[in-house]
Write a protein that holds these residues in place. Structure first.
Motif, PDB file in Angstrom:
ATOM      1  N   SER A  20       4.235  12.860 -55.605  1.00 15.36           N
ATOM      2  CA  SER A  20       3.194  11.852 -55.405  1.00 15.36           C
ATOM      3  C   SER A  20       2.800  11.209 -56.724  1.00 15.36           C
ATOM      4  O   SER A  20       2.627   9.982 -56.811  1.00 15.36           O
ATOM      5  CB  SER A  20       1.968  12.490 -54.745  1.00 15.36           C
ATOM      6  N   ARG A  53       3.975   1.976 -49.896  1.00 17.63           N
ATOM      7  CA  ARG A  53       4.397   2.214 -48.517  1.00 17.63           C
ATOM      8  C   ARG A  53       5.916   2.098 -48.373  1.00 17.63           C
ATOM      9  O   ARG A  53       6.530   2.843 -47.587  1.00 17.63           O
ATOM     10  CB  ARG A  53       3.681   1.243 -47.577  1.00 17.63           C
ATOM     11  N   SER A  54       6.523   1.208 -49.151  1.00 13.51           N
ATOM     12  CA  SER A  54       7.978   1.050 -49.065  1.00 13.51           C
ATOM     13  C   SER A  54       8.708   2.255 -49.641  1.00 13.51           C
ATOM     14  O   SER A  54       9.900   2.443 -49.380  1.00 13.51           O
ATOM     15  CB  SER A  54       8.417  -0.220 -49.797  1.00 13.51           C
ATOM     16  N   HIS A  55       8.001   3.071 -50.410  1.00 13.33           N
ATOM     17  CA  HIS A  55       8.586   4.291 -50.969  1.00 13.33           C
ATOM     18  C   HIS A  55       8.104   5.553 -50.246  1.00 13.33           C
ATOM     19  O   HIS A  55       8.232   6.661 -50.770  1.00 13.33           O
ATOM     20  CB  HIS A  55       8.276   4.383 -52.462  1.00 13.33           C
ATOM     21  N   GLY A  56       7.548   5.379 -49.068  1.00 10.68           N
ATOM     22  CA  GLY A  56       7.210   6.523 -48.227  1.00 10.68           C
ATOM     23  C   GLY A  56       5.856   7.138 -48.461  1.00 10.68           C
ATOM     24  O   GLY A  56       5.565   8.202 -47.898  1.00 10.68           O
ATOM     25  N   GLY A  57       5.022   6.500 -49.265  1.00  2.00           N
ATOM     26  CA  GLY A  57       3.701   7.034 -49.533  1.00  2.00           C
ATOM     27  C   GLY A  57       2.601   6.239 -48.858  1.00  2.00           C
ATOM     28  O   GLY A  57       2.847   5.215 -48.218  1.00  2.00           O
ATOM     29  N   LYS A  58       1.385   6.733 -49.002  1.00  4.20           N
ATOM     30  CA  LYS A  58       0.193   6.024 -48.542  1.00  4.20           C
ATOM     31  C   LYS A  58      -0.771   5.899 -49.715  1.00  4.20           C
ATOM     32  O   LYS A  58      -0.885   6.827 -50.531  1.00  4.20           O
ATOM     33  CB  LYS A  58      -0.483   6.785 -47.398  1.00  4.20           C
ATOM     34  N   MET A 103       1.465  11.751 -50.363  1.00  2.13           N
ATOM     35  CA  MET A 103       2.786  11.996 -49.769  1.00  2.13           C
ATOM     36  C   MET A 103       2.942  13.479 -49.484  1.00  2.13           C
ATOM     37  O   MET A 103       2.476  14.319 -50.259  1.00  2.13           O
ATOM     38  CB  MET A 103       3.914  11.577 -50.733  1.00  2.13           C
ATOM     39  N   ASN A 104       3.592  13.802 -48.410  1.00  2.00           N
ATOM     40  CA  ASN A 104       3.944  15.202 -48.117  1.00  2.00           C
ATOM     41  C   ASN A 104       2.736  16.132 -48.171  1.00  2.00           C
ATOM     42  O   ASN A 104       2.853  17.302 -48.519  1.00  2.00           O
ATOM     43  CB  ASN A 104       5.016  15.702 -49.091  1.00  2.00           C
TER      44      ASN A 104
END
Length: 273
Positions: A20, A53-58, A103-104
């Motif tokens: 993250s 967001r495009s890299h899978g995070g918020k 993330m995660n």
């Protein structure tokens, strides 16, 4: 700030916080590549949210206690928690950008202050010293020391250089929550405060004013500014405590590269020994 005990993280959890935190660094680098006179803080915020967001995070900040943006962007006398909007960045602005990523199941948190076409040496000194304060605090972040050792290192270096240290706002633990225990003030006494233990993950974030330490909050309920309207700077790393040197989970490396490539930004890359 969450209440209760300090949550120690496993090595696996620390690696998730690192993921993250590294995305935060990449996001701040993306923002750095777009900073120029005339761009609005809202545009920078939109670019950051899309990148995260495009890299899978918020974005950790968006919706946090009602905050409406993904970044805190604080300019000149604004210390922290500036709300992105239609304000345009101008030459001679110093611009603090604070970013969090979730993330995660874990948060990462970091901040960096940019100098936009700045030729004013006192402003540049403020940024250099604030970043030095961060690294000196990181150097004190090892098992067996106490939070006060971090705090004192930051305070002493800032005040030695004639700057004010903000007391109303502090660093904090980072993990499954954006703000956890312990609080990490930027002022204090060596040997005081919580004992640093392996597995602790904290955000160290000096907020240093060119003038006095006194602050006030604006009517928007978020933005904190210097009372004397003099500039303030802010840098932040998320780190993990180990028995040896601190494990810095966030990174400035891609940000420094982006700054060096942006003709509008002053390259302030420094090394603290």
């Amino acid at each position: 700030m969450s209440q209760g005990i300090i949550v120690l993280k496993t090595s696996e959890e620390i690696e998730l916080i690192r993921v993250s935190s590294l995305l935060v660094g990449k996001t701040l680098a993306e923002v750095a590549s777009h900073i120029k006179p005339g761009i609005t803080t809202l545009k920078l915020d939109e670019l950051a949210e899309e990148f995260i967001r495009s890299h899978g995070g918020k974005p950790s900040f968006k919706g946090y206690h009602g905050f409406k943006a993904s970044l805190c962007i604080s300019i000149n006398e604004e210390i922290v928690h500036g709300i992105p909007g239609n304000r345009e960045i101008r030459e001679e602005d110093i611009v603090s950008v604070d970013c969090g990523v979730f993330m995660n199941g874990f948060h990462g948190d970091s901040a960096y202050t940019f100098a936009v076409c700045v030729a004013d040496e006192p402003k540049l000194k403020l940024l250099r010293v604030t970043r030095e304060c961060l690294m000196l605090g990181v150097e004190k972040s090892r098992a067996g020391n106490r939070v006060g050792d971090i705090s004192a290192a930051i305070q002493e270096h800032a005040e030695r250089n004639g700057f004010g240290v903000v007391r109303e706002l502090v660093g904090h633990g980072v993990g499954m929550e954006l703000h956890e225990k312990p609080e990490v003030p930027n002022y204090g006494k060596r040997g005081s405060g919580a004992l640093l233990k392996p597995g602790m993950t904290i955000a160290i974030e000096p907020m240093i004013n060119m003038g006095t330490r006194n602050v006030k909050q604006l009517n928007d309920g978020w933005t904190v500014v210097t009372r004397d309207t003099k500039p303030s700077a802010h840098y932040e790393h998320t780190i993990a405590i180990t028995n040896v040197a601190a494990d810095v989970l966030s990174t400035f490396e891609p940000i420094d590269v982006a700054v060096s490539k942006n003709e509008y930004l002053k390259d302030l890359l420094i090394t603290v020994h």
